[in-house]
Design a protein around this motif. Sequence first.
Motif, PDB file in Angstrom:
ATOM      1  N   ARG A  17     -42.936  55.283  27.118  1.00  0.00           N
ATOM      2  CA  ARG A  17     -43.088  54.021  26.360  1.00  0.00           C
ATOM      3  C   ARG A  17     -44.522  53.850  25.867  1.00  0.00           C
ATOM      4  NH1 ARG A  17     -40.007  51.552  30.752  1.00  0.00           N
ATOM      5  NH2 ARG A  17     -37.842  51.485  30.086  1.00  0.00           N
ATOM      6  N   ARG A  21     -45.579  53.937  21.937  1.00  0.00           N
ATOM      7  CA  ARG A  21     -46.256  52.790  21.331  1.00  0.00           C
ATOM      8  C   ARG A  21     -47.542  53.235  20.629  1.00  0.00           C
ATOM      9  NH1 ARG A  21     -45.442  49.641  25.328  1.00  0.00           N
ATOM     10  NH2 ARG A  21     -47.268  50.250  26.521  1.00  0.00           N
ATOM     11  N   ASP A  24     -46.648  55.012  17.480  1.00  0.00           N
ATOM     12  CA  ASP A  24     -45.778  54.210  16.627  1.00  0.00           C
ATOM     13  C   ASP A  24     -44.420  54.886  16.432  1.00  0.00           C
ATOM     14  OD1 ASP A  24     -45.186  51.918  15.185  1.00  0.00           O
ATOM     15  OD2 ASP A  24     -45.774  52.813  13.279  1.00  0.00           O
TER      16      ASP A  24
END
Length: 89
Positions: A17, A21, A24
């Motif tokens: 995760r 992030r 992107d």
Amino acid sequence: MAVEAIAAKGQRMGPIRRIARQLDLHPEALRSWVKRAEIDAGRAPGQTSEVTERIAELERENRELRRANEILKTSAAFFAQAELDRKTQ
């Protein structure tokens, strides 16, 4: 990067995760790429990309050969019937 983070942390989804992030990306996309990389490297069970590609290639070839066989059967029947018709005239 994700594989190294997973190995260092001992967890999967947290590092995935975080890295997704940062890049992107959707976490599920990165997770599937990591899983594929682990399978290809032999660290996880499953078919490697190379084997999967070879199977797909063989299946395509098999479909083409079956189609060619059907065409040959149809044309052989056509010419056999034409030969019979010619002999009876």
